[in-house]
Design a protein around this motif. Structure first.
Motif, PDB file in Angstrom:
ATOM      1  N   ARG A   2       2.794   4.033   6.677  1.00  0.00           N
ATOM      2  CA  ARG A   2       3.397   3.736   5.369  1.00  0.00           C
ATOM      3  C   ARG A   2       4.096   5.003   4.894  1.00  0.00           C
ATOM      4  N   CYS A 242       7.827   2.126   2.206  1.00  0.00           N
ATOM      5  CA  CYS A 242       8.100   1.176   3.295  1.00  0.00           C
ATOM      6  C   CYS A 242       6.963   1.204   4.302  1.00  0.00           C
ATOM      7  N   ASN A 243       6.521   0.029   4.730  1.00  0.00           N
ATOM      8  CA  ASN A 243       5.527  -0.100   5.799  1.00  0.00           C
ATOM      9  C   ASN A 243       6.241  -0.238   7.138  1.00  0.00           C
ATOM     10  N   ASP A 245       5.701  -0.863  11.344  1.00  0.00           N
ATOM     11  CA  ASP A 245       4.856  -1.256  12.471  1.00  0.00           C
ATOM     12  C   ASP A 245       5.343  -0.481  13.684  1.00  0.00           C
TER      13      ASP A 245
END
Length: 272
Positions: A2, A242-243, A245
Motif C-alpha cells: 500500500r 493506492c493498493n 498487488d
C-alpha cells in the motif's frame, strides 16, 4: 503493498515544508500506507526555475544529513518506507537525489538523477551534477523499489535497467508544470514503460504556484498492464493512496513474454 504519494506545495520556508511533509506521512500511515514517496525537491522551492547563482551548492545538504536523520526517525516510528527527494551536496558536487529509508529507519541508499536537462524554467545543469550511482534497486521491507527522477523517465534505458534489476515498482519524483507537455503525455509515457517492463510506476508531482512555474500535481499510479489505476487532482495538496498487488508483476506480459524474448547481443552497438 500500500503506497502513498504526497502531492504538496512548497514555500521558501524549508522547515515549514518539511513539517507539512511529516504531517502528510503521518496521515498516510494512519490510512495503512507502507511506502510513502515525495515529489522532486518536496521540502524546498524548485530552485532550477531560476538560473543558478554562484553559491547554489550552499542550498544543498548531505545525505545522510539533518533531513534524512529526521525522516529516518519518522520511518522507524511509523514502520514505513520513506522516499524523500532532496538537493544533495557531496563534497563540491550537488545532485538531485532520492534517499531510500527502510521501515526500521535504515538509510538503504540513494538514487541520483542521471540525465540533467537545461531549458527555460528548468536550468538544472547549473545546480546538478549528472548522477553517478547507476540505477539501484532497493530491497525494502515491503518490496523491491527503483527510482527514476523526473527527467530520467524520458529514457527507456532507465526503466528497462530497473526492470532487469528486479524492481517491482518505480517511483518517479517530478516537478512538472501546468501545460509543460501535451495533454496525456505524462501518463502515456509511464503507461508504456509499465507495460513494456512489467512493473508498477508511481509518479509523484509537486503542486502550487511559484515565481516562474505553476506545478500541476495530477500524480498517478500505473499497473504492469499499462493502466492508470489512480490519479490525484490538479492543483491540490493531497495524499494519494493506492493498493498494489505485486503478483501482477510476475503475471505481466513483460515478464511472461517481452523480457523472456529479448536479444541483448544485438543491442550493444545500438546504444553506443
Amino acid at each position: 503493498m500500500r503506497i502513498a504519494l504526497v502531492q504538496q506545495h512548497a514555500t521558501t520556508d524549508r522547515r515549514e515544508n518539511l513539517d507539512r511533509g511529516i504531517r502528510a506521512a503521518r496521515r498516510a500511515a494512519e490510512r495503512g500506507a507502507q511506502v510513502i514517496a515525495y515529489a522532486e525537491l518536496a521540502f524546498e522551492p524548485f530552485y532550477p526555475q531560476e538560473p543558478a547563482p554562484p553559491d547554489a551548492i550552499d542550498l544543498a545538504e548531505p545525505i545522510p544529513g539533518p533531513t534524512t536523520e529526521t525522516l529516518s526517525d519518522l520511518a522507524s516510528e511509523l514502520a514505513v518506507v520513506l522516499l524523500p527527494n532532496l538537493y544533495e551536496r557531496d563534497g563540491e558536487a550537488a545532485f538531485d537525489t532520492t534517499a531510500v529509508i527502510d521501515a526500521d529507519g535504515t538509510l538503504l541508499g540513494k538514487s541520483r538523477m542521471l540525465h540533467v536537462p537545461d531549458y527555460a524554467c528548468f536550468h538544472e545543469k547549473g545546480y546538478y551534477t549528472p548522477g553517478d550511482l547507476g540505477v539501484p534497486v532497493f530491497e525494502t521491507r515491503f518490496g523491491r523499489i527503483g527510482v527514476a527522477i523526473c527527467y530520467d523517465r524520458h529514457y527507456p534505458e532507465v526503466m528497462r535497467a530497473l526492470a532487469l534489476a528486479g524492481a517491482q515498482i518505480v517511483f518517479v519524483p517530478q516537478a512538472g508544470g501546468v501545460g509543460e507537455w501535451p495533454d496525456g503525455l505524462f501518463e502515456a509515457e509511464l503507461r508504456v514503460a509499465s507495460f513494456h517492463n512489467g512493473l508498477f510506476t508511481a509518479l509523484c508531482n509537486r503542486v502550487g504556484e511559484e515565481p516562474r512555474l505553476t506545478f500541476a500535481g495530477e500524480s498517478f499510479v500505473c499497473n504492469p498492464a499499462g493502466e492508470v489505476v489512480t490519479r490525484a487532482g490538479e492543483g491540490t495538496d493531497e495524499v494519494l493512496i493506492c493498493n498494489l498487488d505485486l503478483e501482477e508483476v510476475e503475471r505481466s506480459h513483460a515478464h511472461r513474454l517481452f523480457l523472456r524474448d529479448r536479444r541483448p547481443e544485438l543491442y550493444k552497438e545500438w546504444t553506443e
